[in-house]
Motif scaffolding. Sequence first.
Motif, mmCIF file in Angstrom:
data_model
loop_
_atom_site.group_PDB
_atom_site.id
_atom_site.type_symbol
_atom_site.label_atom_id
_atom_site.label_comp_id
_atom_site.label_asym_id
_atom_site.label_seq_id
_atom_site.Cartn_x
_atom_site.Cartn_y
_atom_site.Cartn_z
ATOM 1 N N LYS A 71 -50.208 -44.026 -58.540
ATOM 2 C CA LYS A 71 -48.797 -44.444 -58.339
ATOM 3 C C LYS A 71 -48.039 -43.425 -57.476
ATOM 4 O O LYS A 71 -47.019 -43.754 -56.869
ATOM 5 N N ASP A 72 -48.541 -42.199 -57.401
ATOM 6 C CA ASP A 72 -47.873 -41.143 -56.608
ATOM 7 C C ASP A 72 -48.555 -40.925 -55.262
ATOM 8 O O ASP A 72 -48.383 -39.890 -54.621
ATOM 9 N N ALA A 73 -49.333 -41.932 -54.818
ATOM 10 C CA ALA A 73 -50.117 -41.775 -53.588
ATOM 11 C C ALA A 73 -49.247 -41.399 -52.396
ATOM 12 O O ALA A 73 -49.543 -40.466 -51.652
ATOM 13 N N LYS A 74 -48.110 -42.081 -52.219
ATOM 14 C CA LYS A 74 -47.277 -41.812 -51.044
ATOM 15 C C LYS A 74 -46.710 -40.403 -51.099
ATOM 16 O O LYS A 74 -46.673 -39.689 -50.079
ATOM 17 N N LEU A 75 -46.298 -39.975 -52.283
ATOM 18 C CA LEU A 75 -45.730 -38.639 -52.428
ATOM 19 C C LEU A 75 -46.753 -37.587 -52.027
ATOM 20 O O LEU A 75 -46.462 -36.659 -51.271
ATOM 21 N N PHE A 76 -47.998 -37.765 -52.497
ATOM 22 C CA PHE A 76 -49.029 -36.786 -52.126
ATOM 23 C C PHE A 76 -49.349 -36.864 -50.634
ATOM 24 O O PHE A 76 -49.428 -35.844 -49.944
ATOM 25 N N ASN A 77 -49.484 -38.073 -50.144
ATOM 26 C CA ASN A 77 -49.879 -38.229 -48.723
ATOM 27 C C ASN A 77 -48.835 -37.633 -47.776
ATOM 28 O O ASN A 77 -49.170 -37.119 -46.710
ATOM 29 N N CYS A 78 -47.566 -37.678 -48.170
ATOM 30 C CA CYS A 78 -46.520 -37.072 -47.330
ATOM 31 C C CYS A 78 -46.695 -35.548 -47.261
ATOM 32 O O CYS A 78 -46.555 -34.939 -46.196
ATOM 33 N N VAL A 79 -47.057 -34.940 -48.368
ATOM 34 C CA VAL A 79 -47.304 -33.487 -48.365
ATOM 35 C C VAL A 79 -48.522 -33.176 -47.502
ATOM 36 O O VAL A 79 -48.507 -32.287 -46.639
ATOM 37 N N GLN A 80 -49.568 -33.997 -47.695
ATOM 38 C CA GLN A 80 -50.815 -33.792 -46.937
ATOM 39 C C GLN A 80 -50.576 -33.956 -45.435
ATOM 40 O O GLN A 80 -51.025 -33.156 -44.614
ATOM 41 N N ARG A 81 -49.824 -34.966 -45.047
ATOM 42 C CA ARG A 81 -49.576 -35.207 -43.616
ATOM 43 C C ARG A 81 -48.680 -34.136 -43.017
ATOM 44 O O ARG A 81 -48.806 -33.787 -41.855
ATOM 45 N N GLY A 82 -47.790 -33.587 -43.791
ATOM 46 C CA GLY A 82 -46.962 -32.496 -43.268
ATOM 47 C C GLY A 82 -47.825 -31.335 -42.834
ATOM 48 O O GLY A 82 -47.591 -30.729 -41.779
ATOM 49 N N HIS A 83 -48.870 -31.057 -43.598
ATOM 50 C CA HIS A 83 -49.795 -29.972 -43.228
ATOM 51 C C HIS A 83 -50.767 -30.411 -42.131
ATOM 52 O O HIS A 83 -50.978 -29.706 -41.148
ATOM 53 N N GLN A 84 -51.315 -31.611 -42.267
ATOM 54 C CA GLN A 84 -52.313 -32.079 -41.310
ATOM 55 C C GLN A 84 -51.747 -32.222 -39.906
ATOM 56 O O GLN A 84 -52.368 -31.838 -38.922
ATOM 57 N N ASN A 85 -50.532 -32.742 -39.805
ATOM 58 C CA ASN A 85 -49.928 -32.903 -38.472
ATOM 59 C C ASN A 85 -49.695 -31.542 -37.827
ATOM 60 O O ASN A 85 -49.919 -31.355 -36.633
ATOM 61 N N SER A 86 -49.283 -30.587 -38.652
ATOM 62 C CA SER A 86 -49.086 -29.226 -38.135
ATOM 63 C C SER A 86 -50.410 -28.641 -37.646
ATOM 64 O O SER A 86 -50.460 -27.981 -36.613
ATOM 65 N N LEU A 87 -51.494 -28.933 -38.363
ATOM 66 C CA LEU A 87 -52.813 -28.445 -37.947
ATOM 67 C C LEU A 87 -53.260 -29.094 -36.642
ATOM 68 O O LEU A 87 -53.912 -28.462 -35.811
ATOM 69 N N GLU A 88 -52.881 -30.363 -36.441
ATOM 70 C CA GLU A 88 -53.294 -31.077 -35.219
ATOM 71 C C GLU A 88 -52.749 -30.385 -33.964
ATOM 72 O O GLU A 88 -53.399 -30.342 -32.931
ATOM 73 N N VAL A 89 -51.528 -29.875 -34.061
ATOM 74 C CA VAL A 89 -50.869 -29.279 -32.895
ATOM 75 C C VAL A 89 -51.102 -27.764 -32.849
ATOM 76 O O VAL A 89 -50.922 -27.122 -31.822
ATOM 77 N N MET A 90 -51.551 -27.152 -33.948
ATOM 78 C CA MET A 90 -51.676 -25.698 -34.042
ATOM 79 C C MET A 90 -52.525 -25.054 -32.944
ATOM 80 O O MET A 90 -52.089 -24.069 -32.333
ATOM 81 N N PRO A 91 -53.694 -25.584 -32.595
ATOM 82 C CA PRO A 91 -54.485 -24.945 -31.527
ATOM 83 C C PRO A 91 -53.728 -24.905 -30.200
ATOM 84 O O PRO A 91 -53.746 -23.906 -29.480
ATOM 85 N N LEU A 92 -53.036 -26.010 -29.913
ATOM 86 C CA LEU A 92 -52.246 -26.073 -28.669
ATOM 87 C C LEU A 92 -51.118 -25.039 -28.736
ATOM 88 O O LEU A 92 -50.873 -24.304 -27.767
ATOM 89 N N PHE A 93 -50.480 -24.940 -29.883
ATOM 90 C CA PHE A 93 -49.390 -23.966 -30.053
ATOM 91 C C PHE A 93 -49.908 -22.548 -29.824
ATOM 92 O O PHE A 93 -49.325 -21.770 -29.062
ATOM 93 N N PHE A 94 -51.029 -22.211 -30.455
ATOM 94 C CA PHE A 94 -51.577 -20.860 -30.307
ATOM 95 C C PHE A 94 -51.907 -20.558 -28.848
ATOM 96 O O PHE A 94 -51.591 -19.482 -28.325
ATOM 97 N N ALA A 95 -52.533 -21.520 -28.183
ATOM 98 C CA ALA A 95 -52.928 -21.292 -26.787
ATOM 99 C C ALA A 95 -51.700 -21.102 -25.897
ATOM 100 O O ALA A 95 -51.636 -20.154 -25.095
#
Length: 189
Positions: free
Chosen positions: A94-118
């Motif tokens: 029942k809390d799937a969306k709540l968890f997925n929002c936390v997970q996506r906040g981190h995952q999206n940041s990871l997606e752009v992180m290599p580009l940011f570092f470079a």
Amino acid sequence: MILACSLSHSPVQGRKNDLHFQETKQRKITRREEKTEGAAMPVPIELTKEYGYVVLVLVAYAFLNFWMSFQVGKARRKYKVFYPTMYAVGSENKDAKLFNCVQRGHQNSLEVMPLFFAMLLLGGLQHPAAAAGLGALYTVARFFYFTGYATGAPRNRMKIGVPLSILAGVGLIVCAASFGINLVVRETL
Ligand SMILES: CCCCC/C=C/C=C1/C(=O)C=C[C@@H]1C/C=C\CCCC(=O)O
Ligand SMILES: N[C@@H](CCC(=O)N[C@@H](CS)C(=O)NCC(=O)O)C(=O)O
């Protein structure tokens, strides 16, 4: 490409810098002579004190990433989403969306992180102060992106996080592009 460190804060350093200047001047003369023979000479790049701030921004982002990881771990315990499940399913939790929002906040940041570092490390070689400032801004933006997303309402990431991330990120891309163009132009001239 030669990376050479030079810090000048004392009279003794002054004399060393004169020598350094003479060496650099001689190197430019040598490079110009060698270019006439078609040889590509390395471009000397000095790592100044300001580049230290670029490195410290990278360290700060590393801690932000660790903090986001810990928040996802806390959400796993809170919403009972256990490894290796990446995203919860609404029909099972029942809390799937709540968890997925936390997970996506981190995952999206990871997606752009290599580009940011470079972009940060390369752009900082040409514009250390600007890159450090933009990198710090991007780090703060990513904090608001994550905390906004982690509210459970994806739209909250758009209030500060996304626009500030894009603003700072594009600025870093411009810094990196400036560095690349400067290298090409200097070799061509
Ligand atoms: C230093 C590299 C950063 C590049 C520019 C920053 C982008 C930041 C983003 C962010 O905070 C969340 C997503 C974006 C990524 C870019 C594209 C958005 C695509 C829009 C869409 O259709 O969803
Ligand atoms: N992997 C991303 C690619 C595009 C992207 O980064 N979009 C931004 C909007 S500007 C975002 O915040 N997406 C939400 C997310 O990745 O969960 C997605 O699937 O949306």
